[in-house]
Write an enzyme that holds these catalytic residues in place. Sequence first.
Site, PDB file in Angstrom:
ATOM      1  N   PRO A 108      10.208  -4.441   6.536  1.00 27.45           N
ATOM      2  CA  PRO A 108      11.185  -4.057   7.551  1.00 27.45           C
ATOM      3  C   PRO A 108      12.414  -4.973   7.573  1.00 27.45           C
ATOM      4  O   PRO A 108      12.313  -6.149   7.240  1.00 27.45           O
ATOM      5  CB  PRO A 108      10.402  -4.201   8.856  1.00 27.45           C
ATOM      6  CG  PRO A 108       8.957  -4.211   8.472  1.00 27.45           C
ATOM      7  CD  PRO A 108       8.944  -4.866   7.129  1.00 27.45           C
ATOM      8  N   GLU A 109      13.548  -4.394   7.947  1.00 28.71           N
ATOM      9  CA  GLU A 109      14.794  -5.141   8.026  1.00 28.71           C
ATOM     10  C   GLU A 109      15.152  -5.380   9.496  1.00 28.71           C
ATOM     11  O   GLU A 109      14.353  -5.108  10.389  1.00 28.71           O
ATOM     12  CB  GLU A 109      15.882  -4.399   7.261  1.00 28.71           C
ATOM     13  CG  GLU A 109      15.535  -4.271   5.764  1.00 28.71           C
ATOM     14  CD  GLU A 109      16.591  -3.560   4.939  1.00 28.71           C
ATOM     15  OE1 GLU A 109      17.661  -3.225   5.471  1.00 28.71           O
ATOM     16  OE2 GLU A 109      16.342  -3.336   3.746  1.00 28.71           O
ATOM     17  N   HIS A 116      -6.537  -4.673   7.151  1.00 29.08           N
ATOM     18  CA  HIS A 116      -5.194  -5.270   7.172  1.00 29.08           C
ATOM     19  C   HIS A 116      -4.720  -5.665   8.571  1.00 29.08           C
ATOM     20  O   HIS A 116      -3.563  -6.040   8.724  1.00 29.08           O
ATOM     21  CB  HIS A 116      -4.154  -4.359   6.513  1.00 29.08           C
ATOM     22  CG  HIS A 116      -4.546  -3.859   5.150  1.00 29.08           C
ATOM     23  ND1 HIS A 116      -4.935  -4.712   4.144  1.00 29.08           N
ATOM     24  CD2 HIS A 116      -4.609  -2.599   4.643  1.00 29.08           C
ATOM     25  CE1 HIS A 116      -5.226  -3.994   3.057  1.00 29.08           C
ATOM     26  NE2 HIS A 116      -5.041  -2.720   3.338  1.00 29.08           N
ATOM     27  N   ARG A 145       0.355  -5.987   2.644  1.00 27.87           N
ATOM     28  CA  ARG A 145       0.735  -6.823   1.496  1.00 27.87           C
ATOM     29  C   ARG A 145       0.653  -8.323   1.784  1.00 27.87           C
ATOM     30  O   ARG A 145       0.770  -9.128   0.870  1.00 27.87           O
ATOM     31  CB  ARG A 145       2.155  -6.456   1.038  1.00 27.87           C
ATOM     32  CG  ARG A 145       2.293  -5.000   0.615  1.00 27.87           C
ATOM     33  CD  ARG A 145       3.654  -4.741  -0.002  1.00 27.87           C
ATOM     34  NE  ARG A 145       3.900  -3.338  -0.187  1.00 27.87           N
ATOM     35  CZ  ARG A 145       5.009  -2.827  -0.722  1.00 27.87           C
ATOM     36  NH1 ARG A 145       5.974  -3.653  -1.125  1.00 27.87           N
ATOM     37  NH2 ARG A 145       5.166  -1.538  -0.849  1.00 27.87           N
ATOM     38  N   LYS A 199      34.984 -16.342  -3.696  1.00 28.77           N
ATOM     39  CA  LYS A 199      33.631 -16.032  -4.157  1.00 28.77           C
ATOM     40  C   LYS A 199      33.655 -14.933  -5.224  1.00 28.77           C
ATOM     41  O   LYS A 199      34.244 -13.878  -5.030  1.00 28.77           O
ATOM     42  CB  LYS A 199      32.765 -15.575  -2.982  1.00 28.77           C
ATOM     43  CG  LYS A 199      32.446 -16.665  -1.970  1.00 28.77           C
ATOM     44  CD  LYS A 199      31.456 -17.672  -2.538  1.00 28.77           C
ATOM     45  CE  LYS A 199      30.877 -18.557  -1.447  1.00 28.77           C
ATOM     46  NZ  LYS A 199      31.871 -19.280  -0.653  1.00 28.77           N
TER      47      LYS A 199
END
Length: 269
Positions: free
Chosen positions: A2-3, A90, A109, A150
């Site tokens: 998730p972000e 899990h 995971r 940059k």
Amino acid sequence: MPELPEVEVSRLGITPHAKGQTVTRIDVRQPKLRWPVPETIKNIEGQPITAIERRAKYLLLHTPVGYAIVHLGMSGSLRVLPKMAPPEKHDHVDLHLASGKLIRYNDPRRFGAWLWQEAGGEHPALSKLGPEPLTDAFDAEYLLVKANGKRTVVKSFIMDNAVVVGVGNIYANESLFTSRIHPQRPAGSLTAKEADLLVATIKAVLDTAIKQGGTTLKDFTQTDGKPGYFAQELQVYGKDGKPCPVCSETLKGVKIGQRATVFCEKCQV
């Protein structure tokens, strides 16, 4: 994944159930996550949760003696459940509350984390983070200063947590497409006008994703088990080879920094 939007949705989901509640017990069934769960996590037992904040993609569960730091990793999620709900595969951490509910952490995971920081200190994981994208600290002037000179490609640049936190892969793709900026351009080539548009777009995309409950592609669910609905709003992410929603040219997919990147060669310059 998730972000940031998914983590913020998780924060909003657990806050009404956890804020002000005393933690009666924490059960750690699997201590081998991204980093080993420290024994000091037990310090949260007997403590009231005074606030739940988000910093980048970390959730901070504050108590008078310190705070637990929760990271969802790539597949983690939090659920609010009755205290007698049996754990499933899990389900690695349970935070039991005096209300009779528990906050359950599931992570197939095991790339997430549960850490602990004593009161009065800052955990090393939080010490070098850039500004939050939805605050006034992240504006076009700031972005131009950081981008000056940059050669890093702009997609990698805006995903750098030292520049700005929480602009993950999905939302970087979507923000650059909406801003009509090619993801492989050097960050230093951004004009003032482009920086202003990009900052505004990042804020708008993230805000919309939060309101939609985040993005569910594979693993993420909200704290009530429902999916996030921002996937229905995606314009380019995961759509390489399909027509551009603006000009109908075929969207191109490449790897940038080992992350899937999709863009329109005609619309994004």
